[in-house]
Design a protein around this motif. Structure first.
Motif, PDB file in Angstrom:
ATOM      1  N   LEU A 195       0.813  -1.214   0.000  1.00  0.00           N
ATOM      2  CA  LEU A 195       0.000   0.000   0.000  1.00  0.00           C
ATOM      3  C   LEU A 195       0.848   1.265   0.000  1.00  0.00           C
ATOM      4  O   LEU A 195       0.350   2.353  -0.294  1.00  0.00           O
ATOM      5  CB  LEU A 195      -0.898   0.003   1.243  1.00  0.00           C
ATOM      6  CG  LEU A 195      -2.405  -0.094   1.026  1.00  0.00           C
ATOM      7  CD1 LEU A 195      -3.116  -0.313   2.347  1.00  0.00           C
ATOM      8  CD2 LEU A 195      -2.948   1.134   0.323  1.00  0.00           C
ATOM      9  N   SER A 196       2.111   1.119   0.338  1.00  0.00           N
ATOM     10  CA  SER A 196       2.955   2.306   0.461  1.00  0.00           C
ATOM     11  C   SER A 196       3.639   2.696  -0.839  1.00  0.00           C
ATOM     12  O   SER A 196       4.444   3.631  -0.852  1.00  0.00           O
ATOM     13  CB  SER A 196       4.017   2.090   1.542  1.00  0.00           C
ATOM     14  OG  SER A 196       3.398   1.811   2.785  1.00  0.00           O
ATOM     15  N   ALA A 197       3.341   1.982  -1.912  1.00  0.00           N
ATOM     16  CA  ALA A 197       3.925   2.340  -3.203  1.00  0.00           C
ATOM     17  C   ALA A 197       3.498   3.755  -3.578  1.00  0.00           C
ATOM     18  O   ALA A 197       2.325   4.108  -3.460  1.00  0.00           O
ATOM     19  CB  ALA A 197       3.471   1.350  -4.271  1.00  0.00           C
ATOM     20  N   GLY A 198       4.449   4.553  -3.978  1.00  0.00           N
ATOM     21  CA  GLY A 198       4.144   5.919  -4.380  1.00  0.00           C
ATOM     22  C   GLY A 198       4.257   6.925  -3.259  1.00  0.00           C
ATOM     23  O   GLY A 198       4.120   8.127  -3.498  1.00  0.00           O
TER      24      GLY A 198
ATOM     25  N   SER B 209      -6.548   4.547   8.464  1.00  0.00           N
ATOM     26  CA  SER B 209      -6.119   3.605   7.425  1.00  0.00           C
ATOM     27  C   SER B 209      -6.868   3.829   6.118  1.00  0.00           C
ATOM     28  O   SER B 209      -6.304   3.668   5.024  1.00  0.00           O
ATOM     29  CB  SER B 209      -6.324   2.173   7.908  1.00  0.00           C
ATOM     30  OG  SER B 209      -5.512   1.933   9.043  1.00  0.00           O
ATOM     31  N   LEU B 210      -8.149   4.209   6.230  1.00  0.00           N
ATOM     32  CA  LEU B 210      -8.923   4.532   5.029  1.00  0.00           C
ATOM     33  C   LEU B 210      -8.336   5.748   4.331  1.00  0.00           C
ATOM     34  O   LEU B 210      -8.191   5.765   3.096  1.00  0.00           O
ATOM     35  CB  LEU B 210     -10.375   4.830   5.415  1.00  0.00           C
ATOM     36  CG  LEU B 210     -11.393   3.715   5.199  1.00  0.00           C
ATOM     37  CD1 LEU B 210     -12.744   4.144   5.777  1.00  0.00           C
ATOM     38  CD2 LEU B 210     -11.519   3.398   3.708  1.00  0.00           C
ATOM     39  N   GLY B 211      -7.994   6.757   5.136  1.00  0.00           N
ATOM     40  CA  GLY B 211      -7.377   7.948   4.562  1.00  0.00           C
ATOM     41  C   GLY B 211      -6.077   7.605   3.867  1.00  0.00           C
ATOM     42  O   GLY B 211      -5.779   8.114   2.782  1.00  0.00           O
ATOM     43  N   ARG B 212      -5.345   6.711   4.499  1.00  0.00           N
ATOM     44  CA  ARG B 212      -4.090   6.280   3.892  1.00  0.00           C
ATOM     45  C   ARG B 212      -4.355   5.620   2.538  1.00  0.00           C
ATOM     46  O   ARG B 212      -3.659   5.901   1.551  1.00  0.00           O
ATOM     47  CB  ARG B 212      -3.410   5.285   4.830  1.00  0.00           C
ATOM     48  CG  ARG B 212      -2.148   4.690   4.252  1.00  0.00           C
ATOM     49  CD  ARG B 212      -1.759   3.422   4.988  1.00  0.00           C
ATOM     50  NE  ARG B 212      -0.548   2.840   4.413  1.00  0.00           N
ATOM     51  CZ  ARG B 212      -0.132   1.615   4.670  1.00  0.00           C
ATOM     52  NH1 ARG B 212      -0.825   0.834   5.496  1.00  0.00           N
ATOM     53  NH2 ARG B 212       0.972   1.150   4.111  1.00  0.00           N
TER      54      ARG B 212
ATOM     55  N   ILE C  64      -5.319  13.254   5.909  1.00  0.00           N
ATOM     56  CA  ILE C  64      -5.523  11.801   5.953  1.00  0.00           C
ATOM     57  C   ILE C  64      -6.804  11.472   6.706  1.00  0.00           C
ATOM     58  O   ILE C  64      -7.629  10.680   6.250  1.00  0.00           O
ATOM     59  CB  ILE C  64      -4.309  11.103   6.618  1.00  0.00           C
ATOM     60  CG1 ILE C  64      -3.093  11.198   5.699  1.00  0.00           C
ATOM     61  CG2 ILE C  64      -4.627   9.644   6.931  1.00  0.00           C
ATOM     62  CD1 ILE C  64      -1.816  10.624   6.301  1.00  0.00           C
ATOM     63  N   ILE C  65      -6.962  12.119   7.858  1.00  0.00           N
ATOM     64  CA  ILE C  65      -8.166  11.858   8.655  1.00  0.00           C
ATOM     65  C   ILE C  65      -9.419  12.246   7.866  1.00  0.00           C
ATOM     66  O   ILE C  65     -10.408  11.495   7.819  1.00  0.00           O
ATOM     67  CB  ILE C  65      -8.106  12.632   9.990  1.00  0.00           C
ATOM     68  CG1 ILE C  65      -6.969  12.078  10.856  1.00  0.00           C
ATOM     69  CG2 ILE C  65      -9.426  12.534  10.729  1.00  0.00           C
ATOM     70  CD1 ILE C  65      -6.688  12.887  12.115  1.00  0.00           C
ATOM     71  N   SER C  66      -9.371  13.399   7.214  1.00  0.00           N
ATOM     72  CA  SER C  66     -10.552  13.860   6.480  1.00  0.00           C
ATOM     73  C   SER C  66     -10.854  12.958   5.284  1.00  0.00           C
ATOM     74  O   SER C  66     -12.021  12.724   4.945  1.00  0.00           O
ATOM     75  CB  SER C  66     -10.333  15.302   6.013  1.00  0.00           C
ATOM     76  OG  SER C  66     -10.209  16.148   7.137  1.00  0.00           O
ATOM     77  N   LEU C  67      -9.775  12.445   4.674  1.00  0.00           N
ATOM     78  CA  LEU C  67      -9.965  11.498   3.575  1.00  0.00           C
ATOM     79  C   LEU C  67     -10.640  10.227   4.079  1.00  0.00           C
ATOM     80  O   LEU C  67     -11.568   9.691   3.445  1.00  0.00           O
ATOM     81  CB  LEU C  67      -8.611  11.130   2.961  1.00  0.00           C
ATOM     82  CG  LEU C  67      -8.217  11.842   1.676  1.00  0.00           C
ATOM     83  CD1 LEU C  67      -6.791  11.472   1.294  1.00  0.00           C
ATOM     84  CD2 LEU C  67      -9.175  11.445   0.545  1.00  0.00           C
ATOM     85  N   GLY C  68     -10.170   9.749   5.202  1.00  0.00           N
ATOM     86  CA  GLY C  68     -10.766   8.556   5.795  1.00  0.00           C
ATOM     87  C   GLY C  68     -12.229   8.789   6.107  1.00  0.00           C
ATOM     88  O   GLY C  68     -13.081   7.919   5.877  1.00  0.00           O
TER      89      GLY C  68
END
Lengths: 211, 211
Positions: free
Chosen positions: A147-150, A200-203, B198-202
């Motif tokens: 998941l950390s690609a890029g 994790s979703l944001g990630r 990140i949090i807001s994206l999640g």
DNA sequence: AAATTCGGCGAACGGTTGTTTACTGAATGA
DNA sequence: TCATTCAGTAAACAACCGTTCGCCGAATTT
């Protein structure tokens, strides 16, 4: 060549440990900077002067307690990060591990939470160094995931710090939950999982917008 | 009916404020629980006994300082949450506001960070109550946004706590950055923004999986 | 067996602490 | 104008503090 541990050394280590244990006990209810040297030695049952045979300062004892509290956690962090399972499972496991660790080392964690921004510079520095190492470990664990690609190393570092921050504040929250209130505990576990899932979703969607 | 503020009352308030100011000054370098009553009154230039005319305890002074530090922030929080602009802009603005607030009230924020898990129960409770209120305000602000459709109140509450947690740890991080190191400051601003994004994206993708 | 090392002790050092007491004198109210 | 209120004072209280000192006696080394 002598034994690596003669009677002398063993006894010295024993009272040193007694000082650490008593210190931790007393520090459940107060700050390190308000802990008295005499108060401590009284609790151990040893003369005030004896303290100086083991530590130059109460600050030094504090630093030793930091090592005791967080030193053994690095292996745990690395083990969790090395696990390969779906992320939902990993999140549940991580929260469970934090909850268990806090419960089994409550005084240690309380001490760290208190002194993280406490009045003793050396202890603050020791805690900051440990948290920095945690972030390093999490960052390198994350880097190994597909998941950390890029992601740039700097971005991974920020993400790692976010995870560590979350770990710390979750642990601190567990401190406030009484040991005999499993309902409040479950509530906290649930909230901690949700927060981790949001992060994790944001990630997972971080690269969506820039692509 | 007397004046709402005679000479008597005004002078009393003045020395009360002097006690608070001196306390804050001394607490930049130490814990509340290691602050001495005599040390404080000495700094103000007043007799030890005078202290009791204003506070029953040093703990009470601590509680007053908490109010001073965080009381005025509720309006700020509500104002930020009420803003209607795109989320990227809002994030930048929120981080900027935190950074500025910490810079202008550094001793107050340092005090709160120190005592949040410090040795004085009443002060811990006062801080926890304030943070609770912040979470309430953020939660109700979030509830008014279209993005929150489909969220349960409990879920919104957890999200709000995550934002507040982030606000607190960001503020604490700003404390460690020297006032004369704008580079480190910018680095921190950048990291804080990224974490918020990140949090807001999640948050934005929270409902993806359950739909 | 003799010499040395060293963890722990008791005592003393000058200094600090929080709290109470009876008081003074200026602001207040009748 | 006279009586009252009350913020601030000085002094005394017993208790506690961190640190240093020389000494003891058992473990260790020679």
């Amino acid at each position: 060549m002598s034994h690596t541990s003669g009677v002398r050394q063993a006894q010295k280590r024993q009272t040193r440990q007694a000082l650490l244990d008593a210190g931790l006990r007393l520090l459940e209810q107060q700050n390190l900077s308000s802990l008295g040297l005499r108060e401590l030695t009284r609790e151990v049952g040893v003369s005030p002067a004896a303290f100086y045979r083991h530590f130059p300062d109460l600050a030094a004892l504090g630093v030793a307690l930091v090592e005791e509290a967080l030193g053994s956690l690095h292996g745990v962090v690395r083990a969790v990060m090395a696990q390969t399972s779906d992320s939902g499972d990993l999140i549940d496991r991580a929260v469970a591990i934090i909850a268990e660790y806090v419960e089994r080392h409550r005084p240690h964690i309380r001490f760290v939470a208190r002194e993280r921004y406490g009045g003793v510079r050396e202890v603050r520095a020791a805690i900051a160094a440990q948290l920095h190492r945690f972030a390093d470990e999490v960052a390198s664990g994350l880097a190994a995931q597909p998941l950390s690609a890029g992601w740039t190393p700097e971005e991974l570092r920020v993400l790692a710090e976010l995870y560590v921050d979350h770990m710390v504040s979750t642990a601190a929250a567990f401190l406030d939950v009484p040991a005999d209130d499993p309902e409040a505990r479950d509530h906290l576990v649930h909230a901690a999982r949700m927060r981790l899932r949001i992060i994790s979703l944001g990630r997972a969607h971080w690269l969506d917008e820039t692509v």
